[in-house]
Design a protein around this motif. Structure first.
Motif, mmCIF file in Angstrom:
data_model
loop_
_atom_site.group_PDB
_atom_site.id
_atom_site.type_symbol
_atom_site.label_atom_id
_atom_site.label_comp_id
_atom_site.label_asym_id
_atom_site.label_seq_id
_atom_site.Cartn_x
_atom_site.Cartn_y
_atom_site.Cartn_z
ATOM 1 N N ARG A 44 66.890 102.426 38.950
ATOM 2 C CA ARG A 44 66.751 103.832 39.306
ATOM 3 C C ARG A 44 65.318 104.314 39.088
ATOM 4 O O ARG A 44 64.640 103.867 38.159
ATOM 5 N N PHE A 45 64.884 105.218 39.934
ATOM 6 C CA PHE A 45 63.619 105.921 39.688
ATOM 7 C C PHE A 45 63.684 107.277 40.366
ATOM 8 O O PHE A 45 64.520 107.525 41.243
ATOM 9 N N GLY A 46 62.781 108.184 39.952
ATOM 10 C CA GLY A 46 62.785 109.529 40.516
ATOM 11 C C GLY A 46 63.913 110.363 39.964
ATOM 12 O O GLY A 46 64.569 110.020 38.975
ATOM 13 N N GLY A 47 64.145 111.514 40.585
ATOM 14 C CA GLY A 47 65.173 112.414 40.123
ATOM 15 C C GLY A 47 64.708 113.234 38.941
ATOM 16 O O GLY A 47 63.513 113.284 38.611
ATOM 17 N N PRO A 48 65.651 113.884 38.256
ATOM 18 C CA PRO A 48 65.277 114.772 37.144
ATOM 19 C C PRO A 48 64.505 114.061 36.037
ATOM 20 O O PRO A 48 63.633 114.647 35.405
ATOM 21 N N GLU A 49 64.831 112.775 35.802
ATOM 22 C CA GLU A 49 64.175 112.071 34.706
ATOM 23 C C GLU A 49 62.756 111.635 35.059
ATOM 24 O O GLU A 49 61.946 111.355 34.176
ATOM 25 N N ARG A 50 62.470 111.536 36.333
ATOM 26 C CA ARG A 50 61.164 111.108 36.822
ATOM 27 C C ARG A 50 60.663 109.863 36.077
ATOM 28 O O ARG A 50 59.532 109.764 35.668
ATOM 29 N N ARG A 51 61.556 108.896 35.895
ATOM 30 C CA ARG A 51 61.188 107.726 35.113
ATOM 31 C C ARG A 51 60.435 106.711 35.959
ATOM 32 O O ARG A 51 60.779 106.474 37.119
ATOM 33 N N ALA A 52 59.421 106.128 35.414
ATOM 34 C CA ALA A 52 58.717 105.014 36.028
ATOM 35 C C ALA A 52 59.338 103.722 35.526
ATOM 36 O O ALA A 52 59.952 103.669 34.452
ATOM 37 N N VAL A 53 59.179 102.657 36.310
ATOM 38 C CA VAL A 53 59.775 101.375 35.952
ATOM 39 C C VAL A 53 58.893 100.262 36.489
ATOM 40 O O VAL A 53 58.220 100.424 37.523
ATOM 41 N N ALA A 54 58.862 99.129 35.794
ATOM 42 C CA ALA A 54 58.096 97.961 36.235
ATOM 43 C C ALA A 54 59.052 96.807 36.493
ATOM 44 O O ALA A 54 59.874 96.455 35.630
ATOM 45 N N LEU A 55 58.948 96.196 37.684
ATOM 46 C CA LEU A 55 59.775 95.057 38.060
ATOM 47 C C LEU A 55 58.945 93.784 37.936
ATOM 48 O O LEU A 55 57.898 93.658 38.571
ATOM 49 N N PRO A 56 59.377 92.821 37.123
ATOM 50 C CA PRO A 56 58.580 91.604 36.934
ATOM 51 C C PRO A 56 58.583 90.736 38.190
ATOM 52 O O PRO A 56 59.607 90.574 38.851
ATOM 53 N N ILE A 57 57.402 90.174 38.528
ATOM 54 C CA ILE A 57 57.283 89.251 39.660
ATOM 55 C C ILE A 57 56.833 87.875 39.165
ATOM 56 O O ILE A 57 57.499 86.871 39.394
ATOM 57 N N ALA A 58 55.675 87.775 38.546
ATOM 58 C CA ALA A 58 55.182 86.558 37.900
ATOM 59 C C ALA A 58 55.137 85.357 38.833
ATOM 60 O O ALA A 58 55.606 84.266 38.512
ATOM 61 N N ARG A 59 54.563 85.524 40.002
ATOM 62 C CA ARG A 59 54.387 84.408 40.945
ATOM 63 C C ARG A 59 53.460 84.865 42.074
ATOM 64 O O ARG A 59 53.257 86.057 42.290
ATOM 65 N N ARG A 60 52.925 83.895 42.767
ATOM 66 C CA ARG A 60 52.134 84.209 43.954
ATOM 67 C C ARG A 60 53.057 84.522 45.122
ATOM 68 O O ARG A 60 54.194 84.048 45.174
#
Length: 850
Positions: A44-60
């Motif tokens: 989830r992101f956005g909405g009342p909480e306006r939370r940011a989030v990071a999704l791990p990728i770790a690859r080319r």
């Protein structure tokens, strides 16, 4: 996964499927547009909480594909398109960051939902410009399915509008980001929502190590398929083509040269279906990493990698060889013109590539209904004759043509030499001109062609197809088929003329009863109801017998209309009653058969004057309008005007209406011949067809002439039902003349026929023989024509008595006194049987005259 790897987001997911308005949203391991995704939770992101989030990728990665969606939208409350929802920040191992604004209607859209109380879903047609729904277009089964999906099945896709499918469920939008620094490892995708951003979710992320676009922009191209083992034509529908990352049509039979029979050899008249099929084609658009597979009944027959096939041009896939022909095409405008005048020439047109792929002008079908039946389907504007499909064009059309060899066929009725040629389409070509050569102009001689019997077209379709077949008159007939009523909206009580005035369509009726017979009522000003009666097969299931053909004929004549016995003599019931009482104006042939001709000869020998008409009884896209047609020599305009004045709603007549009336008047007068190809003429002592020759001597001089676009061998003169003169050419020819002296020992009738028995067949749905037959010239030794045949009269009487027995003892009538019938008479049985008793009296009178 062939270069694609789905990321595991479970460590950062904090939402479940309950967040979505659609409980059937995709979940778990999924493949969207051939790409793998793992959806084990929603981020989830956005909405009342306006939370940011990071999704791990770790690859080319060359590409990153995000499956995401808005849970709410302000767009439908007046919000602006392009509102920025969040920043997607792609972080690299070397500390670099690439930031991409995510905007509604561009990179992201609102997830699908129901819209209670709305006539249309608000998100329909408002998909993101740079993303695609997770749901993709799918082919429906080729030959089966629910009735309510019939339209969609004919369109091939599971959406009858063949647009980007609004078919639930779709939940997410796929947005692909191209990495400008693929040589550096990506560590994470950081999502930073904007202030007041609506709530949104990321469902999955897939990364690609391939340079190809994950959501391809490839335009479909032809794929040629050559089977290792031949199959029957009907087996082709068991094959399907499967592409994991792209789209494909159903495979269809290619149109390859075969041993041409004489009808096919002239061009424009179809070809027989081959006994075996090995060559198929389909249209495929796919990513380079895709795999294309040919399946039969769900089992893989052959497969190949699309990228390898693109590089090699041809690959052996096991049970079939795949080939990609030259993909170059040119958008070309085709003009078809009269070779003498240069005027646009309506025709039917067939195009195919050198590889046998059929090509349709834009707006037409290359493969009419996929080789399946076409009764009341795909009838307008297209035609299929055996192995070939045709488009009716008004002299011009346009569309894509393949660069290289192009095979062309065109036909425009029986007075124009069919075109069959091969042309070369060069890159960038813009125009192709085809020239048709006229072999006859019967209109200039006062002779017009018409079809007495056509179904299921619109009047505009009748005009287009009639013009393409060289017809001046098309009779479009309403009718009933149990609980199906056709062409109801086409009836106006007046003819409709084409813009150039050379073709007229008149919507009238074929009234039908399964025992008594079928009757065509031409030129009606008012409907005559019921159209059909007596229950199934023609009328509604369980219905009663309301009227007879004789009463229908009387109502038609009261309007000044013309009565034709459809596809004489069958269904064979009331026909002799109509003939005996003078209620019929012509009998119609829809094919040349010895039995049908023999019955007509029987009535002529009994002394009845029965003009012959030709009608196609077109009910499918597998029969041309006018494949059987009626040529009529027009009477003087004044005579036709007198006929028209007797009908309801006479008033002022347009030129089109006057021409239609003249055509009908000429038919009633017997100045006609029926043909499925040849042009035919006959004179007896100089008198034309339909005339009565009085005070004839013991012999008369007869001359018949045949001209034909399909070469024939036989021309015959028939007198009293017997062939009295014949010319049979050693080899088929396009012109024959026969002059003969015929002895006349009693009053007789004389007609000409050609091609009947030559064995040449059209490739329409009924494979009708090619031939022609004139109406008679009546030859009298004295001052009046009189002929009688007791055996024929007895035959007619037996049929009339059979109809009486049917009405009295078997026909569904209903309880007396319970129904108030349309005719208004208190004794329904007496009403029904009255014309039959009149017929018996007329037959008895004629028998006594013997």
């Amino acid at each position: 996964m062939s270069g694609y790897e789905p990321l595991d987001l479970r460590a950062v997911a904090d939402g479940t499927i309950e967040l979505l308005p659609n409980a059937d949203a995709p979940w778990g391991e999924q493949r969207f547009h051939g790409l793998p995704f793992r959806i084990d939770g929603l981020v989830r992101f956005g909405g009342p909480e306006r939370r940011a989030v990071a999704l791990p990728i770790a690859r080319r990665a060359e590409w990153v594909v995000v499956a995401h969606a808005l849970l709410q939208s302000r767009l439908f409350d007046g919000g602006a398109a392009g509102a920025e929802i969040a920043d997607y920040r792609f972080r690299y191992a070397d500390g670099h960051v690439e930031t991409v604004p995510i905007r509604e209607r561009f990179e992201i859209g609102v997830t699908a939902r129901d819209w209670p109380g709305r006539p249309l879903p608000l998100d329909w047609g408002q998909y993101p410009f740079l993303a695609v729904p997770d749901n993709e277009q799918q082919l429906l089964p080729r030959v089966s399915g629910r009735f309510d999906q019939a339209g969609a099945r004919l369109a091939e896709l599971d959406d009858p509008q063949t647009r980007e499918p609004y078919v639930l469920p779709y939940a997410y939008f796929l947005w692909a980001w191209r990495n400008p620094r693929p040589q550096v490892e990506l560590t994470a995708l950081e999502i930073v929502p904007r202030d007041d951003a609506p709530p949104a979710v990321v469902a999955g992320v897939t990364v690609s190590q391939l340079a190809e676009r994950p959501l391809g922009r490839e335009v479909a191209r032809e794929l040629l398929i050559d089977l290792a083992k031949p199959v029957a034509p009907a087996e082709v529908e068991r094959f399907t083509l499967q592409v994991d990352r792209g789209t494909a049509t159903h495979p269809f039979r290619r149109v390859l040269p075969a041993g041409d029979d004489p009808v096919t050899a002239v061009g424009g008249f179809g070809a027989p279906l081959p006994a075996e099929v090995t060559a198929l084609y389909a249209r495929v658009g796919a990513s380079p990493s895709a795999t294309v597979a040919l399946l039969r009944d769900g089992d893989v027959v052959a497969r190949a990698g699309w990228g390898e096939l693109t590089a090699a041009g041809t690959l052996d896939g096991g049970g079939a060889r795949f080939t990609l022909p030259d993909p170059r095409r040119a958008w070309v405008r085709i003009r078809v013109v009269d070779d003498t005048t240069g005027a646009p020439a309506a025709c039917r047109l067939h195009l195919r590539s050198g590889d046998g792929v059929p090509i349709a002008p834009y707006g037409h079908h290359a493969h009419v209904n996929g080789d399946m039946g076409t009764w009341n389907l795909d009838v307008g504007g297209d035609l299929r004759l055996g192995a070939r499909s045709y488009a009716y064009v008004d002299g011009s059309c346009e569309g894509w043509l393949p660069v290289g060899e192009l095979h062309v066929e065109a036909a425009a009725g029986f007075e124009v030499a069919p075109l069959r040629e091969t042309v070369t389409i060069a890159p960038g070509r813009r125009e192709l001109v085809l020239r048709l050569r006229r072999i006859a102009d019967l209109r200039a001689e006062g002779v017009l062609a018409g079809d007495t019997h056509v179904h299921f077209l619109s009047t505009q379709g009748a005009l287009r197809e009639g013009a393409g077949e060289g017809l001046a008159v098309v009779n479009l007939l309403q009718s009933q088929w149990s609980h199906l009523f056709t062409s109801t909206e086409e009836f106006t009580g007046a003819p409709l003329a084409a813009r150039d005035g050379r073709t007229v369509a008149f919507a009238a009726q074929e009234n039908r009863q399964n025992v008594l017979g079928h009757i065509s009522l031409l030129g009606l000003r008012e409907p005559i109801m019921p159209w059909c009666t007596g229950g199934a097969e023609e009328a509604e299931l369980g219905g009663g017998l309301e009227t007879t053909l004789s009463h229908w004929a009387d109502e038609c004549h009261e309007q000044g209309g013309t009565v034709v016995l459809a596809h004489f003599p069958c269904p064979y019931g009331e026909a002799p009653a109509l003939v005996a009482t003078g209620r019929v104006d012509a009998v119609e042939a829809i094919a040349w058969d010895p039995y049908n001709l023999g019955e007509w000869y029987r009535y002529l020998n009994a002394g009845y004057r029965l003009p012959l008409a030709g009608g196609s009884d077109k009910m499918t896209a597998e029969a041309p309008v006018g494949v059987m047609r009626t040529y009529v020599r027009l009477p003087a305009d004044e005579a036709a005007g007198a006929v028209a004045a007797g009908g309801a709603g006479a008033g002022a007549r347009t030129d089109a209406a006057r021409e239609f009336e003249r055509w009908c008047a000429g038919l009633r007068a017997g100045a006609s011949y029926a043909t499925s190809g040849p042009l035919l003429s006959l004179t007896v002592d100089g008198e034309p067809v339909g005339a009565t020759l009085l005070h004839a001597g013991e012999q008369v001089e007869v001359e018949a002439r045949m001209r034909s676009i399909v070469p024939l061998r036989t021309l015959e003169i028939v007198a009293g039902g017997e062939v009295v003169a014949m010319r049979r050419a050693e080899t088929a020819t396009d012109e024959l003349v026969l002059a003969a002296t015929v002895r006349v020992e009693q009053d007789t009738w004389i007609a000409a026929r050609c091609g009947i028995g030559d064995g040449l067949l059209h490739h329409d749905t009924w494979q009708r023989p090619v031939g022609a037959h004139t109406s008679p010239v009546y030859v009298a030794r004295g001052d009046a024509y009189a002929r009688n045949d007791l055996a024929a009269l007895a035959h007619m009487r037996a049929l009339v008595e059979g109809c009486l027995a049917y009405i009295r003892d078997r026909a569904p009538l209903g309880a007396p006194g319970r129904l108030s019938h349309r005719h208004g008479e208190p004794d329904h049985l007496a009403y029904l049987t009255r014309p039959l008793h009149q017929a018996l009296a007329a037959l008895d009178d004629r028998t006594m005259q013997r």
